[in-house]
Design a protein around this motif. Structure first.
Motif, PDB file in Angstrom:
ATOM      1  N   UNK A  59       0.784  -1.244   0.000  1.00 41.35           N
ATOM      2  CA  UNK A  59       0.000   0.000   0.000  1.00 41.35           C
ATOM      3  C   UNK A  59       0.812   1.288   0.000  1.00 41.35           C
ATOM      4  N   UNK A  60       2.120   1.214  -0.087  1.00 38.58           N
ATOM      5  CA  UNK A  60       2.922   2.440  -0.053  1.00 38.58           C
ATOM      6  C   UNK A  60       2.856   3.182  -1.378  1.00 38.58           C
ATOM      7  N   UNK A  61       2.596   4.495  -1.304  1.00 38.18           N
ATOM      8  CA  UNK A  61       2.672   5.307  -2.519  1.00 38.18           C
ATOM      9  C   UNK A  61       4.065   5.896  -2.692  1.00 38.18           C
ATOM     10  N   UNK A  62       4.977   5.550  -1.784  1.00 39.55           N
ATOM     11  CA  UNK A  62       6.380   5.977  -1.887  1.00 39.55           C
ATOM     12  C   UNK A  62       7.235   4.929  -2.589  1.00 39.55           C
ATOM     13  N   UNK A  63       6.784   3.673  -2.591  1.00 41.54           N
ATOM     14  CA  UNK A  63       7.551   2.582  -3.188  1.00 41.54           C
ATOM     15  C   UNK A  63       6.997   2.259  -4.578  1.00 41.54           C
ATOM     16  N   UNK A  64       7.771   2.525  -5.633  1.00 38.01           N
ATOM     17  CA  UNK A  64       7.256   2.274  -6.994  1.00 38.01           C
ATOM     18  C   UNK A  64       6.884   0.821  -7.234  1.00 38.01           C
ATOM     19  N   UNK A  65       7.528  -0.105  -6.500  1.00 38.11           N
ATOM     20  CA  UNK A  65       7.265  -1.524  -6.732  1.00 38.11           C
ATOM     21  C   UNK A  65       6.102  -2.068  -5.903  1.00 38.11           C
ATOM     22  N   UNK A  66       5.463  -1.227  -5.076  1.00 39.03           N
ATOM     23  CA  UNK A  66       4.337  -1.699  -4.271  1.00 39.03           C
ATOM     24  C   UNK A  66       3.156  -2.034  -5.176  1.00 39.03           C
ATOM     25  N   UNK A  67       2.230  -2.819  -4.645  1.00 41.26           N
ATOM     26  CA  UNK A  67       1.010  -3.126  -5.410  1.00 41.26           C
ATOM     27  C   UNK A  67       0.262  -1.849  -5.750  1.00 41.26           C
ATOM     28  N   UNK A  68       0.234  -0.898  -4.829  1.00 43.62           N
ATOM     29  CA  UNK A  68      -0.429   0.377  -5.088  1.00 43.62           C
ATOM     30  C   UNK A  68       0.288   1.136  -6.204  1.00 43.62           C
ATOM     31  N   UNK A  69       1.625   1.141  -6.166  1.00 47.15           N
ATOM     32  CA  UNK A  69       2.383   1.840  -7.205  1.00 47.15           C
ATOM     33  C   UNK A  69       2.118   1.262  -8.584  1.00 47.15           C
ATOM     34  N   UNK A  70       2.054  -0.058  -8.662  1.00 51.12           N
ATOM     35  CA  UNK A  70       1.775  -0.688  -9.955  1.00 51.12           C
ATOM     36  C   UNK A  70       0.362  -0.367 -10.420  1.00 51.12           C
ATOM     37  N   UNK A  71      -0.581  -0.356  -9.494  1.00 53.52           N
ATOM     38  CA  UNK A  71      -1.955  -0.014  -9.878  1.00 53.52           C
ATOM     39  C   UNK A  71      -2.022   1.415 -10.400  1.00 53.52           C
ATOM     40  N   UNK A  72      -1.326   2.338  -9.747  1.00 52.00           N
ATOM     41  CA  UNK A  72      -1.364   3.742 -10.174  1.00 52.00           C
ATOM     42  C   UNK A  72      -0.795   3.940 -11.582  1.00 52.00           C
ATOM     43  N   UNK A  73       0.099   3.064 -12.001  1.00 56.79           N
ATOM     44  CA  UNK A  73       0.697   3.176 -13.335  1.00 56.79           C
ATOM     45  C   UNK A  73      -0.045   2.337 -14.382  1.00 56.79           C
ATOM     46  N   UNK A  74      -1.083   1.642 -13.970  1.00 61.72           N
ATOM     47  CA  UNK A  74      -1.761   0.715 -14.882  1.00 61.72           C
ATOM     48  C   UNK A  74      -2.519   1.460 -15.980  1.00 61.72           C
ATOM     49  N   UNK A  75      -2.674   0.832 -17.132  1.00 68.92           N
ATOM     50  CA  UNK A  75      -3.410   1.466 -18.242  1.00 68.92           C
ATOM     51  C   UNK A  75      -4.876   1.691 -17.896  1.00 68.92           C
ATOM     52  N   UNK A  76      -5.468   2.638 -18.586  1.00 67.84           N
ATOM     53  CA  UNK A  76      -6.880   2.948 -18.375  1.00 67.84           C
ATOM     54  C   UNK A  76      -7.756   1.772 -18.787  1.00 67.84           C
ATOM     55  N   UNK A  77      -8.844   1.593 -18.013  1.00 64.98           N
ATOM     56  CA  UNK A  77      -9.822   0.579 -18.355  1.00 64.98           C
ATOM     57  C   UNK A  77      -9.376  -0.840 -18.114  1.00 64.98           C
ATOM     58  N   UNK A  78      -8.535  -1.043 -17.091  1.00 63.49           N
ATOM     59  CA  UNK A  78      -8.043  -2.397 -16.807  1.00 63.49           C
ATOM     60  C   UNK A  78      -8.402  -2.822 -15.385  1.00 63.49           C
ATOM     61  N   UNK A 166      -2.514   7.052   2.611  1.00 66.33           N
ATOM     62  CA  UNK A 166      -1.776   7.532   3.783  1.00 66.33           C
ATOM     63  C   UNK A 166      -2.696   7.946   4.923  1.00 66.33           C
ATOM     64  N   UNK A 167      -3.972   8.190   4.653  1.00 70.35           N
ATOM     65  CA  UNK A 167      -4.907   8.577   5.714  1.00 70.35           C
ATOM     66  C   UNK A 167      -5.489   7.386   6.439  1.00 70.35           C
ATOM     67  N   UNK A 168      -5.088   6.175   6.072  1.00 69.80           N
ATOM     68  CA  UNK A 168      -5.688   4.989   6.673  1.00 69.80           C
ATOM     69  C   UNK A 168      -4.697   3.861   6.893  1.00 69.80           C
ATOM     70  N   UNK A 169      -3.639   3.794   6.062  1.00 66.73           N
ATOM     71  CA  UNK A 169      -2.730   2.648   6.102  1.00 66.73           C
ATOM     72  C   UNK A 169      -1.972   2.549   7.416  1.00 66.73           C
ATOM     73  N   UNK A 170      -1.602   3.673   7.999  1.00 65.72           N
ATOM     74  CA  UNK A 170      -0.860   3.618   9.256  1.00 65.72           C
ATOM     75  C   UNK A 170      -1.731   3.049  10.374  1.00 65.72           C
ATOM     76  N   UNK A 171      -3.007   3.463  10.422  1.00 62.80           N
ATOM     77  CA  UNK A 171      -3.909   2.894  11.407  1.00 62.80           C
ATOM     78  C   UNK A 171      -4.119   1.407  11.187  1.00 62.80           C
ATOM     79  N   UNK A 172      -4.226   0.999   9.928  1.00 62.83           N
ATOM     80  CA  UNK A 172      -4.355  -0.424   9.619  1.00 62.83           C
ATOM     81  C   UNK A 172      -3.127  -1.184  10.091  1.00 62.83           C
ATOM     82  N   UNK A 173      -1.939  -0.576   9.919  1.00 59.80           N
ATOM     83  CA  UNK A 173      -0.709  -1.223  10.361  1.00 59.80           C
ATOM     84  C   UNK A 173      -0.711  -1.433  11.872  1.00 59.80           C
ATOM     85  N   UNK A 174      -1.223  -0.459  12.609  1.00 64.22           N
ATOM     86  CA  UNK A 174      -1.332  -0.612  14.069  1.00 64.22           C
ATOM     87  C   UNK A 174      -2.233  -1.797  14.409  1.00 64.22           C
TER      88      UNK A 174
END
Length: 330
Positions: A59-78, A166-174
């Motif tokens: 879930x990190x938006x700081x790590x390009x290799x995270x699942x979230x980072x890959x989703x953010x770079x994914x093509x439209x309509x996928x 970032x508004x939720x992941x830290x609480x989830x980590x706790x």
């Protein structure tokens, strides 16, 4: 005057006689984490660090290799399969977005980046220039939302959506730290990641885990609350944690996704107490964006235990609490 906040139910179970507190610490998500555990225990730090590493990897938006980072770079309509943990957090964040009228939107990462609070083009780096009104409006016009298919565990990328959890992941980590300890049979603990906390059980002396609610630096001395984290978690959002100052004044890192601008509601801090730190984290952000009047109305409708600190014209802070919060004050 110091006041105390108590849970509605207190267990009579006590830790083993002669038990001691063991401290475990580390770093994750650009901050520190800690776990105070009662009773004889092995070195739990690697196990707890693994829980946090999983959250970062997904879930990190700081790590390009995270699942979230890959989703953010994914093509439209996928469509994209998401890990179960990622899907759980994103689904909860979208529910909070809907319930708050868009005040806390996990799909608003492009706006966060535009204002210099993301991983690139940061406000504290040389050459940063705040966005123009035209740039903000263009970002708002391009916004879209993901769709989830809970049956297949997939999310739809409409194109250009930049998720930011970032508004939720830290609480989830706790919560993950707490649940990992409980899975090992450890009932008495206090866990913390970057100031968000969750406690279970009691200390060896039978006292609960007493924690002072976070206060802005300019809060009046002596006007504080301590909470017994006995089956409870607490999270605070504030305008004093990360911000920059420009010609328009203080620009907090909390962005209102509805306007595309940093919040300017006079809210200094919102603290939420809940059994789930993920919920407390997300709702503290949403209520901060809504402001004290709309935020209190929503907190009352949903039974959220929330405390608002609002900046006054004379420089003081005024506290307002929801009924659920006031009911726990002693």
């Amino acid at each position: 005057m110091r006041r105390v906040l108590l849970p509605h139910a207190i267990s009579s179970a006590a830790p083993p006689a002669g038990a001691a507190i063991h401290d475990h610490r580390g770093t994750s998500m650009g901050t520190g984490w800690s776990a105070r555990v009662v009773g004889a225990a092995p070195d739990l730090a690697p196990l707890l660090q693994a829980e946090l590493d999983l959250v970062v990897a997904q879930m990190s938006h700081w790590e390009p290799t995270s699942d979230l980072g890959r989703f953010n770079r994914a093509p439209a309509g996928t469509w994209h399969a998401l890990p179960a943990e990622f899907l759980e957090v994103l689904a909860f964040a979208l529910d909070v977005c809907d319930a708050s009228g868009g005040a806390c939107d996990p799909c608003a990462g492009a706006l966060v980046n535009l204002w210099g609070f993301g991983p690139v083009n940061r406000h504290d780096q040389p050459g940063f220039v705040p966005p123009t009104p035209a740039q903000v409006q263009a970002a708002l016009a391009q916004r879209a939302h993901v769709r989830l298919d809970p049956h297949t565990g997939q999310a739809w990328q409409p194109g250009g959506v930049q998720l930011d959890l970032s508004a939720i992941a830290k609480g989830y980590a706790v919560d993950r730290l707490a649940l990992r300890l409980e899975s090992l049979g450890i009932a008495d603990y206090l866990v913390e990641v970057g100031g968000e906390l969750r406690g279970g059980g009691v200390k060896p002396d039978g006292q609960p885990w007493w924690v002072a609610l976070e206060q802005p630096p300019d809060a009046a001395a002596g006007d504080d609350i301590v909470v017994a984290l006995h089956g409870l978690a607490v999270a605070t959002s504030g305008d004093y944690r990360r911000y920059f100052v420009d010609g328009a004044g203080r620009r907090p890192h909390t962005i209102d996704p509805r306007t595309g601008l940093p919040i300017d509601s006079g809210i200094a801090a919102v603290t939420v107490v809940d059994a789930s730190c993920m919920a407390a984290d997300a709702w503290s952000t949403a209520l901060t964006v809504l402001g004290v009047e709309a935020g209190l109305r929503l907190a009352e409708r949903r039974g959220i235990a929330a405390r608002f600190l609002v900046r006054q014209g004379d420089g003081t802070l005024r506290a307002s609490t929801s009924s659920a919060f006031a009911a726990m004050l002693d």
